[in-house]
Structures are given as structure tokens and as C-alpha cells.
Scaffold this active site. Structure first.
Site, short mmCIF file in Angstrom:
data_model
loop_
_atom_site.label_atom_id
_atom_site.label_comp_id
_atom_site.label_asym_id
_atom_site.label_seq_id
_atom_site.Cartn_x
_atom_site.Cartn_y
_atom_site.Cartn_z
N LYS A 139 0.81 -1.21 0.00
CA LYS A 139 0.00 0.00 0.00
C LYS A 139 0.86 1.27 0.00
O LYS A 139 0.42 2.32 -0.47
CB LYS A 139 -0.93 0.03 1.21
C1 LIG Z 1 -4.48 -4.77 0.61
C2 LIG Z 1 -3.74 -6.05 0.68
C3 LIG Z 1 -3.99 -7.11 -0.21
C4 LIG Z 1 -5.12 -7.06 -1.21
O1 LIG Z 1 -4.95 -6.07 -2.17
P1 LIG Z 1 -6.20 -5.60 -3.06
O2 LIG Z 1 -5.71 -4.46 -3.85
O3 LIG Z 1 -7.26 -5.21 -2.08
O4 LIG Z 1 -6.61 -6.76 -3.86
C5 LIG Z 1 -3.20 -8.22 -0.15
N1 LIG Z 1 -2.20 -8.32 0.75
C6 LIG Z 1 -1.92 -7.33 1.62
C7 LIG Z 1 -0.82 -7.51 2.59
C8 LIG Z 1 -2.67 -6.16 1.61
O5 LIG Z 1 -2.39 -5.17 2.48
#
Ligand SMILES: *Cc1c(COP(=O)(O)O)cnc(C)c1O
Length: 461
Positions: free
Chosen positions: A112
């Protein structure tokens, strides 16, 4: 570059407007009116460039005249300066023709940060120029919240509120949100699951009096700028494995379909991606939908990969929009059916989705077993989300190089990793005092009016 809503009934916006707006006023999500193509020679020319330089070249056509070249380049440089790895998104080999893309070297240890660090810079630059303030409200299944707080803490132009499901995030994830000392960020622990958090967030966007009153902005992956920032690492990974001369596939641990949708955009731009493999945990609605065509949420069952404990997958709407030939009315109809329980994807749309996407799921036992196996066989300590990806990837190994996205650092989920391997992964030194810092939490009920009141009071104070 213009942006249109997936439901076809909201104003067409520029990049900057779409970024500052988040959700479209018709309830849809913004997407570019056209996807700019990148020529094979331009993709080949990315080889050997820094992450920041690739980021500039890949994202530039989407941004239009929101920023000058120099401004945009500077903002990118600042966004990634705090990453703990020179490559930003390094690739390591796991098995023959199977690679792991490590996306956890940012300040909050999950992928993120790639989007949020950039968005923080873009928001500040745009709001300062406009002389405006906004209220950012976000919903998190665990990692978006801390990434947003890290990106926006201490900024004058934004007040940030993050809704997270009380008791359903790991201790590290919670503390990363509740120990931020800057007063412009607030962690709200909601009684409910992530789908509840995301539903209240969407309700706030659809309450125009509230939305306009507090100048609501969103940084969930409903925000196009988030998706765009994630397109970049598909390019760096594929190019280092031989693109555009050789095709590559990606296996992506998925919840809200944001990260994998970024891969789809990379493919639409011309990056030779053979398959995009959706990897889900036991909350496998996306795998079931791609298998049967039925999108039927069944309620979230908490798992050891909590960031993917999602049943209403926002960004899937963007994929449906293309699969239905960009027919906003058809998408609006499906979303109305979803409110009433679920919908069926038409045969034509399902076939189109399957041209780009494959899917698989990992049970809790399979996830744990893969964490153990990866340590023993590949010498890699995986977080549970990444392990879901590596498990599903096993069914797709072959002649085409396969890249699995490692979405978080194992130290964010020490209990699951320790249960599987006996090893308790340590937090990086800069976070070593996380468990000594004081927490600041506000509990909220799953009640729109009360959440809105709390936010209004804080913003007006
Ligand atoms: C947010 C997240 C996901 C999923 O990502 P999306 O974009 O919602 O599909 C997978 N793994 C981790 C560690 C995340 O923080």
C-alpha cells in the site's frame, strides 16, 4: 486525459479532480476514458532505469496537465525516498521460472505504501496550489490505514479518519494506526468487518450534504491514483524478466481487486502479460465468480491473511465495466442487484474476463503449509498473504515466467508466521519500539449518522 465513471452518469473529470474526489457521484469508480498505449520500443527502453524514472514514464500520460514534468518527477522522487531498498520493488527467484516481487520495503511494510506515499505528495501539491483543505476518510482491512496515516500525518491540508474492523486486524497493523502521534490522523475502530467499514465509507460519499460539507476525499483503491501508482511495478518486474520480448504472468494475492487491476491496466497499455492470476484466501468470492459467473457474497470468515478478508470487492466493478463493453448502465444494474444479494455475470462478459484473469484459492491449512514450505525449500519467510499467492502460483508454473506479488512483510503477521515456522519475524529497527508507544483509539458503532457526527465535530473543532 479524461476520467469517466463506471456507471456512466457522473461528470467527466480531469486526473486531479478524479484524484481529489475518490468515488464518483453516481456511486461508480473513475477510470481513464482511454488507456494510453506504450510502444514496444518504449517498454524496452525502461530496462536499466531507476524505479522512479520508470514510474515517471509509465504514469505521465495519465496525469495530463495536473503537474509539470519537473513537479511530477520531484513528487515521485520524494514519494519513494523513504523506502528501505534501493530497487524499491526487488525481484527474487523462488523456483525455476517463479519469482517473488517484494513490495514490502516501504515505511509501513505493505505494498500500500507504493500508492499512498505518492498520493500523499500529489494531494499536498494539488491542495496547496488550490488553497483548499479536505477530509480524507478511509476504510482498511489492515494495511491501507497505516499507509495513509504515514503518508498524510502532520499535513495542514488534510484531516484523516480511518475506519478499521475492531478486533480483526493484527496487533502490528493496529498499533501502526493507533500510535501515530500527529493530531490530524484518527483511527476509528468500528464494530463490524471490513465490508461494513467500506459500506459506511461509500454511504458517506453518497450523502452529498455530508460529502460537500466536510470536503470528503477518498484514498481507498476506489481512488484511481492509487491504482495508477501500482501499475509501475508490473512494468519494472516484467522488463527485468525480458519484456517486451518475452511474456510474463503475475499471481496476485487479492481482496479488493485493486492491485491486480493495476496489472490489467499494464497489460492494456501494451505490457506483454499472459495471465493475471487472482489468488484468494478462504474468502474466495472472486475465485468463485471467475469459476461460475455468480457473484454472491456469503459473509466474511476471518483468516490469517486479514487484509484479504473481503467479500464486496470494489475494484471488480472496474473490470466489469470493460467486460461489459464500457456500458455504465449495465454496470449500474449489476451493482443494484448486488445491493439485493448478488448478480450473475453474463456469458460474454465472463469469457472476456477469463481472457485476462485466472484464479485460485488457498485454505487456511494450505496457507500455513506454504509459509512452512517456502522457509524450508526456498529460504523465504512469507507473510500469509504472499503465501496465498505462492500457493496458488504452484498450479500455474510453466514456460512463461511467473511473478508472485509479496504484498506485506512477514513481521506484520508474526503470529501466523511463527505458528507455521517456529520463527518469530522481527520488525525492522525503525519500528522496534512499536509496542512501547501509547495508543489512541476511538471506538465507533456501525452507524452512519454517529460516524458522520464524530467526523464533523472533529473537522469543525
Ligand atoms: C491490501 C492487501 C492485499 C489485497 O490487495 P487488493 O488491492 O485489495 O486486492 C493483499 N495483501 C496485503 C498484505 C494487503 O495489504
Amino acid at each position: 486525459m479524461q476520467y469517466v465513471s463506471t456507471r456512466g452518469a457522473a461528470p467527466v473529470l480531469t486526473f486531479e479532480e478524479a484524484m481529489l474526489t475518490g468515488l464518483a457521484r453516481d456511486g461508480g469508480l473513475y477510470v481513464p476514458a482511454e488507456i494510453p498505449a506504450m510502444k514496444a520500443e518504449d517498454i524496452a527502453a525502461l530496462a536499466g532505469l531507476s524505479y522512479e524514472e520508470v514510474a515517471f514514464r509509465v504514469m505521465r500520460p495519465f496525469v495530463g496537465d495536473a503537474f509539470t514534468d519537473t513537479e511530477f518527477g520531484d513528487l515521485i522522487a520524494r514519494a519513494y525516498a523513504g523506502f528501505g531498498h534501493a530497487a524499491r520493488a526487488p525481484l527474487v527467484q523462488l523456483q525455476p521460472n517463479h519469482f517473488l516481487l517484494e513490495l514490502f520495503h516501504g515505511p509501513t511494510l505493505a505494498f500500500k505504501d507504493f500508492a499512498m506515499q505518492l498520493i500523499g505528495q500529489l494531494f499536498e501539491a494539488a491542495l496547496t496550489r488550490r488553497g483548499e483543505r479536505v477530509t480524507i476518510v478511509g476504510a482498511t482491512s489492515g494495511d491501507t490505514g497505516s499507509a495513509a496515516m504515514e503518508a498524510f500525518r502532520g499535513l495542514d491540508a488534510v484531516e484523516v479518519f480511518i475506519l478499521y474492523p475492531h478486533g480483526r486486524v493484527s496487533d502490528v497493523q493496529r498499533r501502526q494506526m493507533t500510535t501515530v502521534s500527529e493530531k490530524n490522523v484518527h483511527a476509528l475502530a468500528l464494530t463490524g468487518d471490513f465490508d461494513d467499514c467500506q459500506a459506511r465509507l461509500k454511504d458517506m460519499f453518497n450523502d452529498f450534504a455530508f460529502r460537500d460539507g466536510v470536503r470528503l476525499a477518498g484514498v481507498n483503491s476506489i481512488n484511481w491514483a492509487r491504482v495508477l501508482a501500482q501499475v509501475v511495478y508490473y512494468f519494472t518486474a516484467a522488463v527485468s524478466l525480458g519484456a517486451p520480448h518475452r511474456a510474463v504472468s503475475f499471481c496476485v494475492p487479492t481482496g479488493n481487486f485493486g492491485d491486480i487491476f493495476a496489472g490489467y491496466i499494464a497489460k492494456r497499455m501494451g505490457l506483454p502479460i499472459e495471465k493475471l492470476i487472482v489468488a484468494t484466501n478462504q474468502n474466495d468470492i472472486l475465485h468463485r465468480t471467475l469459476s461460475s459467473g455468480d457473484y454472491a457474497p456469503t459473509g466474511v470468515v476471518p483468516s490469517i491473511s486479514p487484509s484479504m478478508d473481503i467479500q464486496v470487492s470494489s475494484n471488480f466493478e472496474r473490470a466489469l465495466f470493460d467486460a461489459y463493453g464500457r456500458d455504465g448502465r449495465a454496470v449500474g444494474q449489476l451493482m443494484a442487484e448486488l445491493k439485493a444479494g448478488g448478480f450473475h455475470v453474463s456469458q460474454g462478459a465472463l469469457e472476456r474476463l477469463r481472457e485476462d484473469f485466472a484464479s485460485g484459492r488457498a485454505s487456511e491449512a494450505e496457507t500455513s503449509a506454504m509459509i512452512a514450505r517456502a522457509k524450508a525449500e526456498f529460504g523465504e519467510l512469507l507473510c500469509p498473504h504472499s503465501a496465498v499467492g505462492v500457493h496458488v502460483a504452484q498450479d500455474h508454473l510453466g514456460a512463461t515466467p511467473l511473478v508472485t506479488l509479496a504484498t506485506a512483510h512477514p513481521a506484520k503477521f508474526p503470529d501466523a508466521v511463527e505458528d507455521a515456522t517456529g520463527i518469530r519475524p522481527a520488525l525492522p529497527p525503525r519500528m522496534a519500539d512499536l509496542f512501547d508507544r501509547p495508543e489512541r483509539i476511538t471506538r465507533v458503532e456501525n452507524d452512519l449518522a454517529r460516524i458522520e457526527q464524530l467526523i464533523r465535530d472533529e473537522v469543525m473543532a
